[in-house]
Motif scaffolding. Sequence first.
Motif, short mmCIF file in Angstrom:
data_model
loop_
_atom_site.label_atom_id
_atom_site.label_comp_id
_atom_site.label_asym_id
_atom_site.label_seq_id
_atom_site.Cartn_x
_atom_site.Cartn_y
_atom_site.Cartn_z
N ASP A 271 41.63 41.80 46.22
CA ASP A 271 40.45 41.02 46.61
C ASP A 271 39.78 40.48 45.34
N LYS B 105 34.76 42.11 42.07
CA LYS B 105 36.09 42.44 42.61
C LYS B 105 37.19 41.81 41.77
N GLU C 279 37.68 44.09 38.84
CA GLU C 279 38.42 45.28 39.25
C GLU C 279 39.91 44.97 39.38
#
Length: 259
Positions: free
Chosen positions: A122, A128, A131
Amino acid sequence: MNLRLIRGIFAIFSLLTTAYVYAADIYVVSSGGFAGAYKKLAPVFEAQTGNQLISAWGLSNGTSKNAISMRLERGEEIDVVIMTGGSLDELMAQGKLLPGSKVLLANSLIACAIKQGEPKPDISTAAKLKEALLGAKTMAYSNGASGEYIKNTLMNSLGIKAQMASKLKQTLAIPVGEAIASGEAEIGCQQLSELKEVEGIEIIGLLPQEVQLITPLFGAVVARSKVPMQARGLLMHLSSPANAHILVANGLKPVTPNN
């Protein structure tokens, strides 16, 4: 026969005849960001005008052999260039492009992709995306405008430049998408229009709006062009609102008064 109708038919015939009488070879060099759309639009222009397009590809910036600025420096026969705005403006300032011929063709956005069949991370927000990049073993980026942004701006904006230093892989001889498809890189980011040209990958989304880079793509006529009228006609064709759907299908954002 109605006189007005006769005149109308004659006018259309004259326009068509003129187009073919003055049909010419037009030499074009485009950066990769517009290549997909150009390949779809070029045959239509040739069929409508009788002109023949001789096309080549090159980077908007840099000093590699095929970079547009290097091609012009070598004196290659070029009538039209298609590239990012900043680089085009530099060539215009140097007198290498015809004043007043600059045309905005489309806007290009950066997207990310993974190898087809792999788990899809995602990247819908900056957090996100951060990440996802930190979780990847390797990340590919280009040696073009999008690559410079990713390496020098995006990594800093996300606060992960140090952590990503050993993971970043700049693609020099091949597109980012090919590096992903071959397994050279686990994830990669480049202009959406360029990623869409590559098979074997899955585009997972655009960079989030807060860290997105919108790159305007322009065309212009080369100052020494022998066919400036035909070259301008090509730029009008490429930027025509009637062709907006082709730009969208090839990952570009058409230019409208609102964007």
